[in-house]
Design a protein around this motif. Sequence first.
Motif, PDB file in Angstrom:
ATOM      1  N   LEU A  63       0.912  -1.465   0.272  1.00 30.04           N
ATOM      2  CA  LEU A  63       0.303  -0.025   0.259  1.00 30.04           C
ATOM      3  C   LEU A  63       0.933   1.121  -0.057  1.00 30.04           C
ATOM      4  CD1 LEU A  63      -3.019  -0.741   2.373  1.00 30.04           C
ATOM      5  CD2 LEU A  63      -2.266  -1.488  -0.123  1.00 30.04           C
ATOM      6  N   ARG A  68      -2.756   7.761  -1.907  1.00 32.40           N
ATOM      7  CA  ARG A  68      -3.857   7.434  -0.338  1.00 32.40           C
ATOM      8  C   ARG A  68      -5.294   7.841  -0.340  1.00 32.40           C
ATOM      9  NH1 ARG A  68       0.076   7.092   3.777  1.00 32.40           N
ATOM     10  NH2 ARG A  68       1.756   5.344   2.591  1.00 32.40           N
ATOM     11  N   ARG A  70      -8.246   6.891  -0.393  1.00 28.72           N
ATOM     12  CA  ARG A  70      -8.954   6.258  -0.433  1.00 28.72           C
ATOM     13  C   ARG A  70      -8.775   4.422  -0.212  1.00 28.72           C
ATOM     14  NH1 ARG A  70      -7.613   6.951  -6.490  1.00 28.72           N
ATOM     15  NH2 ARG A  70      -6.322   4.862  -6.518  1.00 28.72           N
ATOM     16  N   ASN A  72      -7.729   0.929  -0.427  1.00 29.89           N
ATOM     17  CA  ASN A  72      -6.997   0.099  -1.062  1.00 29.89           C
ATOM     18  C   ASN A  72      -7.395  -1.252  -0.537  1.00 29.89           C
ATOM     19  OD1 ASN A  72      -6.354   2.113  -2.935  1.00 29.89           O
ATOM     20  ND2 ASN A  72      -5.174   2.721  -1.188  1.00 29.89           N
ATOM     21  N   LEU A  99      -0.303   5.048   6.588  1.00 31.16           N
ATOM     22  CA  LEU A  99      -1.517   4.620   6.727  1.00 31.16           C
ATOM     23  C   LEU A  99      -2.127   4.879   7.494  1.00 31.16           C
ATOM     24  CD1 LEU A  99       0.198   1.634   4.611  1.00 31.16           C
ATOM     25  CD2 LEU A  99      -1.202   3.441   3.045  1.00 31.16           C
ATOM     26  N   SER A 121      -9.651   6.354   4.883  1.00 30.92           N
ATOM     27  CA  SER A 121      -8.807   5.346   5.281  1.00 30.92           C
ATOM     28  C   SER A 121      -8.323   4.696   4.053  1.00 30.92           C
ATOM     29  CB  SER A 121      -9.466   3.928   6.682  1.00 30.92           C
ATOM     30  OG  SER A 121     -10.161   5.677   7.499  1.00 30.92           O
ATOM     31  N   GLU A 122      -7.140   3.922   4.124  1.00 24.87           N
ATOM     32  CA  GLU A 122      -7.114   3.355   3.193  1.00 24.87           C
ATOM     33  C   GLU A 122      -7.238   1.796   3.669  1.00 24.87           C
ATOM     34  OE1 GLU A 122      -4.783   5.381   5.094  1.00 24.87           O
ATOM     35  OE2 GLU A 122      -4.611   6.683   3.066  1.00 24.87           O
ATOM     36  N   HIS A 144     -12.323   1.121  -5.119  1.00 21.67           N
ATOM     37  CA  HIS A 144     -10.623   1.550  -5.630  1.00 21.67           C
ATOM     38  C   HIS A 144      -9.539   0.178  -4.578  1.00 21.67           C
ATOM     39  CE1 HIS A 144     -10.303   4.739  -7.074  1.00 21.67           C
ATOM     40  NE2 HIS A 144     -11.404   5.374  -6.512  1.00 21.67           N
TER      41      HIS A 144
END
Length: 463
Positions: A63, A68, A70, A72, A99, A121-122, A144
């Motif tokens: 990651l 950043r 969105r 993932n 992250l 937040s990822e 995403h």
Amino acid sequence: MSFEIFNLNPKVLSGVRAQGYIDPTPIQAQSIPAVMEGRDLIGLAQTGTGKTAAFVLPVLHRLMEFPRGRVNALIVSPTRELAEQTCENINVLGKYTGLRAISIYGGVGADAQLRGIRRGSEVIVACPGRLLDHVLKGNLDLSHVEVLIIDEADRMFDMGFLPDIRTIVKCLTKPRQTLLFSATMPPDIRKLVLEVLRDPVEVKIGHAAPVESVSHALYPVKPHLKTPLLKELLRTSDTDSVIVFARTKHRVERVAQQLQRSGYKVAALQGDMSQWQRQEAMDGFRSGSLKILVATDIAARGLDILSITHVINYDMPDTTDAYTHRIGRTGRVNNTGEAYTLVTNEDKEMIRALERIFKKPLETRQLEGFDYSAEAAIPSDAMPTRTQYGRTRPGVRNDRQPAQNSRPRSSNPERRPTNGVNPPKSGSTSMNQISKSEGISSERKSPSPARKPYFRRESMSAR
Ligand code: AMP
């Protein structure tokens, strides 16, 4: 082998160092390189093997290259407790990465979660039901997501979540990497694997056999003597934190109340409790202010508490997998643990099944000085047996002495009981409140052997 060998992003490696991990565990050694390469993976491992970091570290590494703000990566967990613990692990291991991870689960208000989602937040760690609520309401955009992790898939199946998992997978539109972790691989999970994973690497740690760092003992007993024997085991064993498993919510409440009346600091954990009550019970147990947790299988799933020294099966679980999961609560990293199972005549078949898994007979023990011949005489506080359950004929206990008299006197004032036992709230079935007295004796008949490390972890103070 050290963590350097993986070539993890330096910020991820700093998190590993800050956690004091020195050597990767076997599941980490095998999984991290494959996940870093972007391969799909099936991890056959139970909790206590380091499986969380086995996926968290390579996912954080991947990651670092992603945009950043969105979502993932999505981790789906069967229980709120596991979701919270995983999220905490990510935030701790990923503290230098920038992250962000949040957890999403039912049983609590959705507003705070919504605010967390909006902050961006990822990584999302979520239980299936509440996750779908947010997705269907349009609160959460999963378009995403490029890494999906299905954790404790066999538990997910037990809890009836597989249809939800399939719906979640349908919401993921981007090509993705999928990791699936499970202690066992029943046919329904194999089917799911075929549907959602692409050419996965399979990593297997110790199959579903109970962890090696745990010693197992059976205590045959008549059903009506289970509670007295449990108390005697607690009194005579060198315990720190103990989980007692009972078969039903009702039995959990009853056993917890019986122990509380005897002066133990105890909490119940069962599915009818509110999230707040569960959290209070878990926090008390985790902090060590409560020494005993009486729980059902589902409520205790994924519980990650390193200091659990004993798992006591008040009731034999219904499946060997459930036994494995229960026992996975103890003997965790750097610790050994003990598993006691109270067995009655009804459990013979399960004992044979367990022995097939262990590939050897299980040790049967008799507790010296315990009156195994005591009759069932007083029908008040009794536990019905499995076949009696639901009928009116209860079993009986023989421990009629007042709680304080039945406990040994402790020479250690820290451990000496006081008189302030909180009676269970009348009319309340949830007994997660805390006894003010300390009931675990410091008189120990059989000290445990020295704890042998399972794998090394450097203490923070050593750095
Ligand atoms: P898990 O199987 O993921 O529930 O992990 C069990 C415990 O092991 C957790 O408390 C982790 O923090 C710890 N742990 C994971 N990996 C390591 C490691 N390489 N060295 C020491 N402790 C670890």
